[in-house]
Motif scaffolding. Structure first.
Motif, PDB file in Angstrom:
ATOM      1  N   GLY A  18       0.816  -1.212   0.000  1.00  0.00           N
ATOM      2  CA  GLY A  18       0.000   0.000   0.000  1.00  0.00           C
ATOM      3  C   GLY A  18       0.847   1.258   0.000  1.00  0.00           C
ATOM      4  N   ASP A  72       3.695  -0.925   8.124  1.00  0.00           N
ATOM      5  CA  ASP A  72       2.572  -1.171   7.224  1.00  0.00           C
ATOM      6  C   ASP A  72       1.530  -0.105   7.500  1.00  0.00           C
ATOM      7  N   GLY A  73       0.621   0.048   6.604  1.00  0.00           N
ATOM      8  CA  GLY A  73      -0.491   0.974   6.822  1.00  0.00           C
ATOM      9  C   GLY A  73      -1.613   0.262   7.548  1.00  0.00           C
ATOM     10  N   ALA A  74      -2.698   0.976   7.747  1.00  0.00           N
ATOM     11  CA  ALA A  74      -3.874   0.370   8.381  1.00  0.00           C
ATOM     12  C   ALA A  74      -5.112   1.002   7.765  1.00  0.00           C
ATOM     13  N   ASP A  75      -6.118   0.193   7.514  1.00  0.00           N
ATOM     14  CA  ASP A  75      -7.365   0.713   6.942  1.00  0.00           C
ATOM     15  C   ASP A  75      -8.212   1.403   8.002  1.00  0.00           C
TER      16      ASP A  75
HETATM   17  O1  LIG Z   1      -3.225  -5.200   2.688  1.00  0.00           O
HETATM   18  C1  LIG Z   1      -3.335  -3.995   2.875  1.00  0.00           C
HETATM   19  C2  LIG Z   1      -2.532  -3.382   3.940  1.00  0.00           C
HETATM   20  O2  LIG Z   1      -2.987  -3.711   5.203  1.00  0.00           O
HETATM   21  C3  LIG Z   1      -2.387  -1.884   3.814  1.00  0.00           C
HETATM   22  O3  LIG Z   1      -1.337  -1.529   4.628  1.00  0.00           O
HETATM   23  C4  LIG Z   1      -3.615  -1.121   4.207  1.00  0.00           C
HETATM   24  O4  LIG Z   1      -4.654  -1.445   3.340  1.00  0.00           O
HETATM   25  C5  LIG Z   1      -3.349   0.413   4.194  1.00  0.00           C
HETATM   26  O5  LIG Z   1      -2.981   0.811   2.920  1.00  0.00           O
HETATM   27  P1  LIG Z   1      -2.426   2.283   2.667  1.00  0.00           P
HETATM   28  O6  LIG Z   1      -1.079   2.398   3.302  1.00  0.00           O
HETATM   29  O7  LIG Z   1      -2.380   2.409   1.162  1.00  0.00           O
HETATM   30  O8  LIG Z   1      -3.397   3.244   3.286  1.00  0.00           O
END
Ligand SMILES: O=C[C@H](O)[C@H](O)[C@H](O)COP(=O)(O)O
Length: 82
Positions: free
Chosen positions: A8, A64-67
């Motif tokens: 992400g 990592d990110g989080a939704d």
């Molecule tokens: O599988 C997805 C992961 O958990 C991502 O880290 C999460 O969806 C957050 O994504 P982003 O950093 O694009 O907001």
């Protein structure tokens, strides 16, 4: 330092920052463990050392990110639920 990186936009920015800091000499001896094909490809293209959990089962950092984030406060203790 062994860093596991997710997928992400958050992970992408983290990989870019790690690469920048390596170029600046502010980070050294980084071993990255990607958890997605996209992050693997990004790290490979930037020349960041890659490994896996089989070879490096002990991690120093995970990014990592989080939704969603929910913060639960109970008895004066805050817990972040992802
Ligand atoms: O599988 C997805 C992961 O958990 C991502 O880290 C999460 O969806 C957050 O994504 P982003 O950093 O694009 O907001």
């Amino acid at each position: 330092m062994v860093i596991i990186l997710g997928t992400g936009s958050t992970a992408k920015h983290a990989v870019d920052l790690i690469y920048y800091l390596l170029q600046q000499g502010k980070l050294k001896e980084i071993i990255g463990i990607p958890t997605s094909k996209q992050t693997h490809q990004q790290m490979l293209s930037l020349g960041i050392s890659l490994s896996d959990l089989g070879s490096h089962p002990t991690l120093d950092l995970a990014i990592d990110g989080a939704d969603k984030v929910k913060i639960l406060v109970e008895n004066g203790v805050a817990i972040w639920l992802f």
